[in-house]
Write a protein that holds these residues in place. Structure first.
Motif, PDB file in Angstrom:
ATOM      1  N   PHE A 296       0.471   4.114  -2.714  1.00  0.00           N
ATOM      2  CA  PHE A 296       0.035   5.441  -2.275  1.00  0.00           C
ATOM      3  C   PHE A 296       1.030   6.509  -2.726  1.00  0.00           C
ATOM      4  O   PHE A 296       0.636   7.594  -3.171  1.00  0.00           O
TER       5      PHE A 296
ATOM      6  N   SER B  36       0.817  -1.210   0.000  1.00  0.00           N
ATOM      7  CA  SER B  36       0.000   0.000   0.000  1.00  0.00           C
ATOM      8  C   SER B  36       0.851   1.261   0.000  1.00  0.00           C
ATOM      9  O   SER B  36       0.509   2.254  -0.668  1.00  0.00           O
TER      10      SER B  36
ATOM     11  N   PHE C 265      -4.240   5.299   4.293  1.00  0.00           N
ATOM     12  CA  PHE C 265      -3.089   4.837   3.506  1.00  0.00           C
ATOM     13  C   PHE C 265      -3.308   3.431   2.940  1.00  0.00           C
ATOM     14  O   PHE C 265      -2.594   3.017   2.030  1.00  0.00           O
TER      15      PHE C 265
END
Length: 198
Positions: free
Chosen positions: A68, A64, A147
């Motif tokens: 992100f 992630s 996030f």
């Protein structure tokens, strides 16, 4: 003051957890509380995925963070230099290999909306708040992890969690026993009521 009101005022976003596990019964009860939230036209279109495996949590945090940062870089390329500069601190944090977006929490619950949801964001948001209040009532901490939103666009993750590709990840929530006990909730100002027509 009722227990409901006490939990509303006591709830806070927790970003430091002990290693104490959360029982399956408590996780199921928290999810059930979420599923009992209002939902548009009674579609009951929310679905849930639970992750408690430490190695998988770390892997998902790493995935992630990369995704992100890529999203932030794309946004930075489209805005002015002053706006772009405001993202640099976030990119620095997410680029740190030691930074865990789940803050050591033992449980991650991903709340998805199936395609037949009429109001997917509203449904999942209401469910998430119910879940966080339920967690508070059990002495657990919780936090919505923005996030982690890119995980819903990671085919590897969706496949591992048996989530159909047409489901949309809305609310990534962590749960666990807070490291600090009796944390005071953040102080809020009085709400601003713009009008009150009688």
């Amino acid at each position: 003051m009722s227990d409901v009101m006490k939990n509303i005022y006591a709830r806070r976003s927790v970003r430091a957890y002990s290693e104490e596990p959360v029982s399956e019964d408590k996780i199921r009860e928290i999810i059930k509380a979420g599923f009992h939230a209002p939902n548009g036209a009674g579609t009951e279109a929310l679905r849930f995925a639970v992750i408690t495996n430490k190695a998988r949590l770390k892997h998902y945090s790493d995935i992630s963070k990369v995704m992100f940062v890529e999203q932030l870089r794309q946004v930075m390329a489209q805005v002015g230099p002053e706006q772009a500069k405001s993202f640099e601190g976030m990119i620095k944090t997410l680029s740190n290999p030691k930074f865990d977006i789940f803050y050591g929490a033992p449980v991650l619950v991903l709340v998805f909306a199936a395609p037949h949801a009429i109001t997917p964001v509203e449904d999942a948001s209401l469910a998430a708040e119910n879940m966080m209040l339920a967690a508070t009532s059990m002495g657990l901490g919780s936090c919505w992890i923005g996030f982690a939103k890119p995980l819903g666009n990671a085919p590897e993750v969706m496949s591992e969690l048996n989530v159909p590709s047409d489901h949309k990840l809305i609310a990534p929530l962590i749960l666990g026993v807070p490291k600090k006990k009796d944390m005071a909730p953040s102080q809020r100002p009085e709400p601003q009521i713009l009008s009150w027509s009688n």
